[in-house]
Scaffold this motif. Sequence first.
Motif, PDB file in Angstrom:
ATOM      1  N   GLU A 157     -31.504   3.597 -18.156  1.00  0.00           N
ATOM      2  CA  GLU A 157     -31.163   4.307 -19.480  1.00  0.00           C
ATOM      3  C   GLU A 157     -30.679   5.700 -19.242  1.00  0.00           C
ATOM      4  O   GLU A 157     -29.916   6.094 -19.951  1.00  0.00           O
ATOM      5  N   ARG A 158     -31.394   6.297 -18.254  1.00  0.00           N
ATOM      6  CA  ARG A 158     -30.956   7.786 -18.047  1.00  0.00           C
ATOM      7  C   ARG A 158     -30.936   8.012 -16.645  1.00  0.00           C
ATOM      8  O   ARG A 158     -31.061   9.197 -16.048  1.00  0.00           O
ATOM      9  N   ASP A 159     -30.804   7.172 -15.643  1.00  0.00           N
ATOM     10  CA  ASP A 159     -30.598   7.235 -14.199  1.00  0.00           C
ATOM     11  C   ASP A 159     -31.682   8.165 -13.602  1.00  0.00           C
ATOM     12  O   ASP A 159     -31.416   9.243 -12.794  1.00  0.00           O
ATOM     13  N   ILE A 160     -32.935   7.800 -13.880  1.00  0.00           N
ATOM     14  CA  ILE A 160     -34.277   8.643 -13.639  1.00  0.00           C
ATOM     15  C   ILE A 160     -34.850   7.793 -12.563  1.00  0.00           C
ATOM     16  O   ILE A 160     -35.303   6.590 -12.727  1.00  0.00           O
ATOM     17  N   VAL A 161     -35.290   8.481 -11.154  1.00  0.00           N
ATOM     18  CA  VAL A 161     -36.199   7.883 -10.437  1.00  0.00           C
ATOM     19  C   VAL A 161     -37.408   8.885 -10.157  1.00  0.00           C
ATOM     20  O   VAL A 161     -37.233   9.993  -9.804  1.00  0.00           O
ATOM     21  N   ASP A 217     -46.288  21.060 -12.758  1.00  0.00           N
ATOM     22  CA  ASP A 217     -44.989  21.726 -13.285  1.00  0.00           C
ATOM     23  C   ASP A 217     -44.362  20.524 -13.627  1.00  0.00           C
ATOM     24  O   ASP A 217     -44.652  19.000 -13.392  1.00  0.00           O
ATOM     25  N   VAL A 218     -43.253  20.753 -14.580  1.00  0.00           N
ATOM     26  CA  VAL A 218     -42.333  19.647 -14.798  1.00  0.00           C
ATOM     27  C   VAL A 218     -41.499  19.074 -13.515  1.00  0.00           C
ATOM     28  O   VAL A 218     -41.098  19.761 -12.659  1.00  0.00           O
ATOM     29  N   PRO A 219     -41.883  17.747 -13.491  1.00  0.00           N
ATOM     30  CA  PRO A 219     -40.866  17.208 -12.319  1.00  0.00           C
ATOM     31  C   PRO A 219     -39.523  17.430 -12.070  1.00  0.00           C
ATOM     32  O   PRO A 219     -38.997  17.592 -13.206  1.00  0.00           O
ATOM     33  N   ALA A 220     -39.100  17.513 -11.111  1.00  0.00           N
ATOM     34  CA  ALA A 220     -37.536  18.253 -10.945  1.00  0.00           C
ATOM     35  C   ALA A 220     -36.694  17.070 -11.578  1.00  0.00           C
ATOM     36  O   ALA A 220     -35.449  17.413 -11.984  1.00  0.00           O
ATOM     37  N   GLU A 221     -37.108  15.885 -11.605  1.00  0.00           N
ATOM     38  CA  GLU A 221     -36.050  14.804 -12.074  1.00  0.00           C
ATOM     39  C   GLU A 221     -36.232  14.846 -13.582  1.00  0.00           C
ATOM     40  O   GLU A 221     -35.109  14.149 -14.194  1.00  0.00           O
ATOM     41  N   LEU A 222     -37.103  15.650 -14.013  1.00  0.00           N
ATOM     42  CA  LEU A 222     -37.196  15.642 -15.641  1.00  0.00           C
ATOM     43  C   LEU A 222     -36.785  17.249 -16.058  1.00  0.00           C
ATOM     44  O   LEU A 222     -36.337  17.272 -17.346  1.00  0.00           O
ATOM     45  N   ALA A 223     -36.851  18.173 -15.231  1.00  0.00           N
ATOM     46  CA  ALA A 223     -36.744  19.309 -15.756  1.00  0.00           C
ATOM     47  C   ALA A 223     -35.741  19.991 -16.638  1.00  0.00           C
ATOM     48  O   ALA A 223     -35.699  20.719 -17.402  1.00  0.00           O
ATOM     49  N   ASP A 224     -34.479  19.689 -15.951  1.00  0.00           N
ATOM     50  CA  ASP A 224     -33.144  20.037 -16.972  1.00  0.00           C
ATOM     51  C   ASP A 224     -32.730  19.166 -18.031  1.00  0.00           C
ATOM     52  O   ASP A 224     -31.686  19.354 -18.595  1.00  0.00           O
ATOM     53  N   ARG A 225     -33.703  17.941 -18.234  1.00  0.00           N
ATOM     54  CA  ARG A 225     -33.201  17.138 -18.912  1.00  0.00           C
ATOM     55  C   ARG A 225     -33.778  16.803 -20.214  1.00  0.00           C
ATOM     56  O   ARG A 225     -33.299  16.440 -21.424  1.00  0.00           O
ATOM     57  N   PHE A 226     -35.044  17.261 -20.101  1.00  0.00           N
ATOM     58  CA  PHE A 226     -35.977  17.236 -21.488  1.00  0.00           C
ATOM     59  C   PHE A 226     -36.556  18.347 -21.914  1.00  0.00           C
ATOM     60  O   PHE A 226     -37.009  19.137 -20.944  1.00  0.00           O
ATOM     61  N   LYS A 227     -36.767  18.563 -23.116  1.00  0.00           N
ATOM     62  CA  LYS A 227     -37.748  19.682 -23.653  1.00  0.00           C
ATOM     63  C   LYS A 227     -38.861  19.109 -23.961  1.00  0.00           C
ATOM     64  O   LYS A 227     -39.101  17.996 -24.571  1.00  0.00           O
ATOM     65  N   PHE A 228     -39.937  19.806 -23.652  1.00  0.00           N
ATOM     66  CA  PHE A 228     -41.525  19.140 -23.544  1.00  0.00           C
ATOM     67  C   PHE A 228     -42.275  20.022 -24.796  1.00  0.00           C
ATOM     68  O   PHE A 228     -42.154  21.361 -24.721  1.00  0.00           O
ATOM     69  N   ALA A 229     -42.519  19.440 -25.835  1.00  0.00           N
ATOM     70  CA  ALA A 229     -43.468  20.044 -26.850  1.00  0.00           C
ATOM     71  C   ALA A 229     -44.980  20.038 -26.344  1.00  0.00           C
ATOM     72  O   ALA A 229     -45.315  19.304 -25.558  1.00  0.00           O
TER      73      ALA A 229
END
Length: 154
Positions: A65-69, A121-133
């Motif tokens: 879905e998002r090329d996330i590992v 911390d926000v994991p690097a694999e998610l950092a620039d792709r998602f905003k966290f509430a």
Amino acid sequence: MPYTVDFVNVSTTGLESSPVAEALAGLRANEARYFKNKYDHDFTVVPAAEASDDLARVEKVLADERDIVIASPALEVSRFRVADIDWTYVFYQSGLSINVLYTLGDAGKRAVGFKLSQGMDVPAELADRFKFARQRSKLAGEIRGSFFVIKGEY
């Protein structure tokens, strides 16, 4: 060996290797309380090594879905069905929790949710792709969360 999560007496059982074990245990207990209150379901986890098929399914959804590992090792997995929804949870050593909810009917919700334990911390694999509430929890302190909708069939 399965472990039923107790949300009254929060325990780090199975999560001891996490640098944020207390916060991750609170996050896991928060999920257990939700399922007990909403569905009268006891939230049970197993070590990730005992649930390789369920872990592989979550990894496939993330990759397709998002090329996330996810770089962090998985510690525990839970998979169950309530109210015609298939749920899979994975708790990672970093303090990350991922859940895949997949409604079995054609018109249902299908999504991947991410929750970050307090202190991580926000994991690097998610950092620039998602905003966290941000959300407050008595059991988990501050939880940061995000999600995306699943478009494929799994």
